[in-house]
Scaffold this active site. Structure first.
Site, PDB file in Angstrom:
ATOM      1  N   HIS A  49      13.049  -2.201  -1.377  1.00 20.78           N
ATOM      2  CA  HIS A  49      12.176  -1.400  -2.160  1.00 20.78           C
ATOM      3  C   HIS A  49      12.754  -0.382  -3.173  1.00 20.78           C
ATOM      4  O   HIS A  49      13.597   0.354  -2.449  1.00 20.78           O
ATOM      5  CB  HIS A  49      10.919  -0.957  -1.767  1.00 20.78           C
ATOM      6  CG  HIS A  49       9.825  -0.772  -2.830  1.00 20.78           C
ATOM      7  ND1 HIS A  49       9.683   0.410  -3.631  1.00 20.78           N
ATOM      8  CD2 HIS A  49       8.669  -1.460  -3.225  1.00 20.78           C
ATOM      9  CE1 HIS A  49       8.887   0.352  -4.097  1.00 20.78           C
ATOM     10  NE2 HIS A  49       8.153  -0.773  -4.288  1.00 20.78           N
ATOM     11  N   GLY A  80       4.634   1.894 -11.166  1.00 19.63           N
ATOM     12  CA  GLY A  80       3.730   2.948 -11.188  1.00 19.63           C
ATOM     13  C   GLY A  80       3.682   3.434 -12.490  1.00 19.63           C
ATOM     14  O   GLY A  80       3.258   4.674 -12.495  1.00 19.63           O
ATOM     15  N   SER A 123       3.674  -2.610 -12.181  1.00 19.06           N
ATOM     16  CA  SER A 123       2.510  -2.444 -12.998  1.00 19.06           C
ATOM     17  C   SER A 123       1.758  -3.460 -13.345  1.00 19.06           C
ATOM     18  O   SER A 123       1.325  -3.802 -14.278  1.00 19.06           O
ATOM     19  CB  SER A 123       2.910  -1.702 -14.181  1.00 19.06           C
ATOM     20  OG  SER A 123       3.298  -0.236 -14.087  1.00 19.06           O
ATOM     21  N   GLU A 130      11.694  -6.279  -9.331  1.00 13.33           N
ATOM     22  CA  GLU A 130      10.736  -5.182  -9.835  1.00 13.33           C
ATOM     23  C   GLU A 130      11.495  -4.115 -10.482  1.00 13.33           C
ATOM     24  O   GLU A 130      12.246  -3.323  -9.952  1.00 13.33           O
ATOM     25  CB  GLU A 130      10.102  -4.332  -8.601  1.00 13.33           C
ATOM     26  CG  GLU A 130       9.371  -5.016  -7.618  1.00 13.33           C
ATOM     27  CD  GLU A 130       8.594  -4.212  -6.648  1.00 13.33           C
ATOM     28  OE1 GLU A 130       7.285  -4.409  -7.043  1.00 13.33           O
ATOM     29  OE2 GLU A 130       9.005  -3.522  -5.840  1.00 13.33           O
ATOM     30  N   GLY A 161       1.384  -2.954  -6.183  1.00 16.60           N
ATOM     31  CA  GLY A 161       1.544  -1.383  -5.493  1.00 16.60           C
ATOM     32  C   GLY A 161       0.126  -1.117  -5.726  1.00 16.60           C
ATOM     33  O   GLY A 161      -0.813  -1.385  -5.187  1.00 16.60           O
ATOM     34  N   GLY A 162      -0.333  -0.097  -6.782  1.00 15.18           N
ATOM     35  CA  GLY A 162      -1.400   0.652  -6.870  1.00 15.18           C
ATOM     36  C   GLY A 162      -2.558  -0.210  -6.903  1.00 15.18           C
ATOM     37  O   GLY A 162      -3.612   0.060  -6.217  1.00 15.18           O
ATOM     38  N   TRP A 203       0.875  -1.354  -0.019  1.00 16.16           N
ATOM     39  CA  TRP A 203      -0.022   0.065   0.111  1.00 16.16           C
ATOM     40  C   TRP A 203       0.780   1.152   0.181  1.00 16.16           C
ATOM     41  O   TRP A 203       0.197   2.412  -0.086  1.00 16.16           O
ATOM     42  CB  TRP A 203      -0.888   0.100   1.218  1.00 16.16           C
ATOM     43  CG  TRP A 203      -2.107  -0.854   1.317  1.00 16.16           C
ATOM     44  CD1 TRP A 203      -2.256  -1.815   0.002  1.00 16.16           C
ATOM     45  CD2 TRP A 203      -3.326  -1.137   1.933  1.00 16.16           C
ATOM     46  NE1 TRP A 203      -3.498  -2.475   0.440  1.00 16.16           N
ATOM     47  CE2 TRP A 203      -4.292  -1.957   1.578  1.00 16.16           C
ATOM     48  CE3 TRP A 203      -3.504  -0.143   3.245  1.00 16.16           C
ATOM     49  CZ2 TRP A 203      -5.272  -2.289   2.071  1.00 16.16           C
ATOM     50  CZ3 TRP A 203      -4.751  -0.459   3.735  1.00 16.16           C
ATOM     51  CH2 TRP A 203      -5.771  -1.271   3.304  1.00 16.16           C
ATOM     52  N   LYS A 204       2.377   1.196   0.242  1.00 17.86           N
ATOM     53  CA  LYS A 204       3.062   2.134   0.256  1.00 17.86           C
ATOM     54  C   LYS A 204       2.533   3.322   1.431  1.00 17.86           C
ATOM     55  O   LYS A 204       1.816   2.975   2.265  1.00 17.86           O
ATOM     56  CB  LYS A 204       3.299   3.016  -1.093  1.00 17.86           C
ATOM     57  CG  LYS A 204       3.562   1.901  -1.992  1.00 17.86           C
ATOM     58  CD  LYS A 204       4.062   2.593  -3.390  1.00 17.86           C
ATOM     59  CE  LYS A 204       4.396   1.464  -4.395  1.00 17.86           C
ATOM     60  NZ  LYS A 204       5.031   2.035  -5.693  1.00 17.86           N
ATOM     61  N   GLU A 262      11.972   2.345  -4.235  1.00 17.87           N
ATOM     62  CA  GLU A 262      11.509   3.687  -3.561  1.00 17.87           C
ATOM     63  C   GLU A 262      12.445   3.883  -2.173  1.00 17.87           C
ATOM     64  O   GLU A 262      12.847   5.053  -1.918  1.00 17.87           O
ATOM     65  CB  GLU A 262      10.442   3.960  -3.165  1.00 17.87           C
ATOM     66  CG  GLU A 262       9.248   3.975  -4.443  1.00 17.87           C
ATOM     67  CD  GLU A 262       7.925   3.629  -4.292  1.00 17.87           C
ATOM     68  OE1 GLU A 262       7.474   3.157  -3.283  1.00 17.87           O
ATOM     69  OE2 GLU A 262       7.497   3.456  -5.531  1.00 17.87           O
TER      70      GLU A 262
HETATM   71  C1  PEP Z   1       5.628  -1.496  -6.041  1.00 14.53           C
HETATM   72  O1  PEP Z   1       5.789  -0.530  -5.829  1.00 14.53           O
HETATM   73  O2  PEP Z   1       6.075  -2.523  -5.438  1.00 14.53           O
HETATM   74  C2  PEP Z   1       4.955  -1.894  -7.269  1.00 14.53           C
HETATM   75  C3  PEP Z   1       4.961  -2.861  -7.742  1.00 14.53           C
HETATM   76  O3  PEP Z   1       4.029  -0.736  -7.746  1.00 14.53           O
HETATM   77  P1  PEP Z   1       2.841  -0.818  -8.810  1.00 14.53           P
HETATM   78  O4  PEP Z   1       2.258  -2.198  -8.987  1.00 14.53           O
HETATM   79  O5  PEP Z   1       1.922   0.167  -8.638  1.00 14.53           O
HETATM   80  O6  PEP Z   1       3.755  -0.809 -10.325  1.00 14.53           O
END
Ligand code: PEP
Length: 251
Positions: free
Chosen positions: A96, A172, A211, A166, A232-233, A9-10, A98
């Protein structure tokens, strides 16, 4: 090996967002025996204890999004792996992109965090992935191999560690690598893990993240050596996350 679908969920979610966890639980209960994966949600640390009440007795496990490498001490604002465990987590994401990008985390720090997770009895989800420039330059394998060597401690086993590939440029952005590129990278990661860890490296789950959405999950999650997804999203809404889980369950 049962796949893992993990939601990150970040820095999103307040108490009201726990209603999404309730909807997720209800949807998983409807799937019942057709549920073909383990399901994990990593909410902000502020919500883990409340979330643990919400998901008690159900199919959803909880995880943290980061932890400190030390067990306790003078680290204002940081959260230890033991604290996450105490709140109801059984997993923690470490490394991660980020965290690596915005907090300057090195491979060595990520490895120390993974070891802290193990000491607390948490499973570490260790993230790796290349940025766009090395992907274009043909250096993605070398970058990811180096991250694995530096971020995955020698004591890693399938019981205490999950790898998440990733690609940073896919997070994202709505962009994903081709199926052939995901297959090739997961095969490379598998080879690196086996070289370093032997038998344990053969069985360690490798998630794909970047994504993943309801409309591409079926294809991605069925590729060789893809042991699940880090989402993520699309994990923020129970309906989207359930569609992804259903894609892996084939229902
Ligand atoms: C993530 O940040 O781990 C991720 C996979 O984000 P998203 O699915 O939004 O690309």
């Amino acid at each position: 090996m049962r796949p893992l679908v993990a939601g990150n969920w970040k820095m999103n979610g307040l108490s009201a967002s726990l209603a999404e966890l309730g909807s997720l639980q209800d949807g998983l209960a409807v799937l019942g025996l057709r549920l073909g994966s383990d399901v994990l949600v990593c909410p902000p640390a502020t919500l883990i204890a409340q979330a643990a009440w919400k998901v008690a007795g159900g199919a959803v496990a909880l995880g943290g999004q980061d932890c400190h490498a030390k067990d306790s001490g003078a680290h204002t604002g940081d959260i230890s792996a033991q604290m996450l465990k105490d709140s109801g987590a059984s997993f923690v994401i470490v490394g991660h992109s980020e965290r690596r990008q915005h907090h300057g985390e090195s491979d060595g720090e990520v490895a120390a965090k993974a070891q802290a997770a193990w000491r607390a009895g948490l499973k570490a989800i260790i993230c790796i992935g290349e940025t766009q420039a090395p992907r274009y330059a043909g250096d993605a394998n070398q970058i990811c191999g180096k991250q694995l060597d530096g971020s995955v401690p020698g004591g890693a086993t399938p019981a205490n560690t999950v790898i998440a590939y990733e690609p940073v440029w896919a997070i994202g952005t709505g962009k994903t690598p081709t199926s052939a590129d995901i297959t090739a990278m997961h095969a490379h990661i598998r080879a690196c893990l086996v070289r370093r860890l032997g038998k344990g490296g053969r069985e360690m789950p490798i998630l794909y993240g970047g994504s993943v959405k309801p409309d591409n999950a079926g294809e991605i999650l069925n590729l060789p050596e893809v042991g699940g997804a880090l989402v993520g999203g699309a994990s923020l809404k129970a309906s989207d996350f359930l569609s992804i889980i259903r894609a892996i369950s084939g229902s």
